[in-house]
Design a protein around this motif. Sequence first.
Motif, PDB file in Angstrom:
ATOM      1  N   MET A   1       0.937  -1.107   0.098  1.00  0.00           N
ATOM      2  CA  MET A   1      -0.016  -0.092  -0.042  1.00  0.00           C
ATOM      3  C   MET A   1       0.807   1.215   0.065  1.00  0.00           C
ATOM      4  O   MET A   1       0.624   2.307  -0.804  1.00  0.00           O
ATOM      5  N   LEU A   2       1.840   1.271   0.841  1.00  0.00           N
ATOM      6  CA  LEU A   2       2.723   2.406   0.932  1.00  0.00           C
ATOM      7  C   LEU A   2       3.367   2.748  -0.345  1.00  0.00           C
ATOM      8  O   LEU A   2       3.727   3.688  -0.920  1.00  0.00           O
ATOM      9  N   LEU A   3       3.913   1.444  -1.171  1.00  0.00           N
ATOM     10  CA  LEU A   3       4.598   1.631  -2.197  1.00  0.00           C
ATOM     11  C   LEU A   3       3.616   2.138  -3.486  1.00  0.00           C
ATOM     12  O   LEU A   3       4.047   2.842  -4.153  1.00  0.00           O
ATOM     13  N   LYS A   4       2.424   1.500  -3.449  1.00  0.00           N
ATOM     14  CA  LYS A   4       1.631   1.925  -4.250  1.00  0.00           C
ATOM     15  C   LYS A   4       1.109   3.547  -4.091  1.00  0.00           C
ATOM     16  O   LYS A   4       1.170   4.311  -4.894  1.00  0.00           O
ATOM     17  N   LEU A   5       1.026   3.841  -2.782  1.00  0.00           N
ATOM     18  CA  LEU A   5       0.844   5.379  -2.295  1.00  0.00           C
ATOM     19  C   LEU A   5       1.936   6.426  -3.119  1.00  0.00           C
ATOM     20  O   LEU A   5       1.839   7.318  -3.871  1.00  0.00           O
ATOM     21  N   ALA A   6       3.048   5.783  -2.820  1.00  0.00           N
ATOM     22  CA  ALA A   6       4.315   6.442  -3.297  1.00  0.00           C
ATOM     23  C   ALA A   6       4.293   6.494  -4.749  1.00  0.00           C
ATOM     24  O   ALA A   6       4.492   7.634  -5.476  1.00  0.00           O
ATOM     25  N   TRP A   7       4.098   5.451  -5.521  1.00  0.00           N
ATOM     26  CA  TRP A   7       4.209   5.214  -7.071  1.00  0.00           C
ATOM     27  C   TRP A   7       3.024   6.180  -7.522  1.00  0.00           C
ATOM     28  O   TRP A   7       3.394   7.004  -8.353  1.00  0.00           O
TER      29      TRP A   7
END
Lengths: 414, 209
Positions: A1-7
């Motif tokens: 989720m954090l990675l998705k948010l960052a992306w």
Amino acid sequence: MLLKLAWKNIIKRPLSSGLSVVLLASSLMIILLAFLTMQQLEKKFNQNANKIDLVVGAKGSRLQLVLCNVFHVDNPTGNIKLSDVKFLSNHPFVKTYVPISLGDNYKSHRIVGTNQDFFKKLYKARLIQGKFFKKPYEVVLGYNAAIEMGLKQGDSFYSSHGIDASIHEHQDAKYYVVGLLDYSGEVIDNLILTSLESVWQVHSTDHQKGSFDLKYEKKHDHHHHNETIVNKDKEITALLINYNSPRAKFSLPGIINSKKQLMAAEPAIEIQQLLDLIQPGLKAVSILAWFIFGLAFFSMLMTMINSMKDRKYEIAMMRASGASPKLILISILTEGLLISFVGSVFGIVLGHTLMEIMGIYLTNHYHYQFSGFIFNSFELWLMLATLTTGFISAFFPAISAYNMDISKTLKKKT
Amino acid sequence: MILTKDLSISYGDKTINFPDLDVSTGNHLLILGRSGSGKTSLLNLLGGLVTPSSGYVTINQENIALLSNNKLDKFRGLHIGFVFQTPHFIKSLDVNDNLMLSQFLVGKRDQNHMDTLLEKVGLLNRKKEQLYKLSEGEKQRISIVRALINKPKIILADEPTSALDDHSCNIVIDLLKELSKENNAVLIIVTHDKRLKEKFEQFIDLDAA
């Protein structure tokens, strides 16, 4: 989720994120290109230079002598009489004694007249097909030469005059392919090897027929000025020597250089000098690239700071929804790392692709293998440096988000 | 459920004292006050976003001032849902991902509950929509869904209707009341919006206090 948010946050700002990625990628690409070129040049040069301790040829430029007779890229410095170097053939310091004679080419692959020691002692080359040459006009092809010329065992061809491709063909010098060499990754891969006698015969008949190529004559007249006595006193382009003892290094070049007609050059020394000449140029290119890298860092920092300004309500909202300051810190750092990761991957892929494209060109031009598929631990360092940059550029905005006063931020109305 | 005692907050030399509150599960409370009456400060105190100068807040018999920062963040995410005057969302994420993020932040994952709530506010079909495509009223309905997504014990709403027209205002307030009742959550609204007065049985007027 954090990675998705960052992306998602990165692609939400395609222009400024794109700029950062492009700057990062191009700087890494140039750094890598300079590095790979230098590394492969050095490796190839040293690999080939180390095969031969000493080159003996006509007086002229030492570097040219080495480039011509070891790397087969430059023109000969001239010819020497075989009788003049005869004393070296049983000299106590000489282990390997290999005369070579250049003169012709086929489709710009050089035809090198030599003896079997060239394969057996100098390059330790192996045949994959056929046999070594014995009679005049029999040739053995290096691996790349065979592929590029499209010739196989049993084929024949007419050579062209000169060491570079030219229009003039020796119509009566017909060579027969009797063997093919295995791939070695060395300069021998690009050569056509035949006996010394073949080269001598081609040029003596040439003279008798009086067929001269003007261009060739002008450029390579040293091959011809003694042709009337070619059969009485045979000439070679150079003599390749390996030492018998380390002490030879200190005396043999001196002895040879004291002779009026001869010059000795040590490939290792000449190549080191050549590399010393090239290195500062590539270094300057690298410095420029690091400068672009600096710009990339600045661009990333600006992107992150601006993006944080736009997103302070989002961040406050995330805090109110249960995100700890640490999580906010991590999510922003992830963003910085992600964007620098994308940049570095692009840069490294581009660097290698360009190296491969340049390699094809260089290989065609110098008959010299460059490859984009050689990887190095240096790239890991580059990547690490880039990720660190991404981390730092995200760090300051992340810290201010970490210390954000949520209630004050939320109180301000948009 | 939520109880306050002798709450006050100081800004420089100005101190605001608040009346004691005691709201039990499933009940609603409207707090009216004009600008500067300290109503937002009160809400921030209740949500643990600021610490009081004196007094305390207990939620479910737990004094939130005694929680460590990390625990308080977690506690807030699990038990308190916020609705603000201007609904803020992560602009780069769509409706679905914004709601999922709120669940993620407290370590939950409940797609059914999310869909049920979206259905209730009539926006299930806009799940994959980017937020800038929604109207203010629709955004406010999404923020109600977000406030309820983790089944909190308390909903704190700060001027949830001030930016809305009468029609949207009614929809939003009715949804807030209905959904917090269904989810057994205390609903506390602070506002200067007098339109809401008639919709609540219980209200406190900070101006009068």
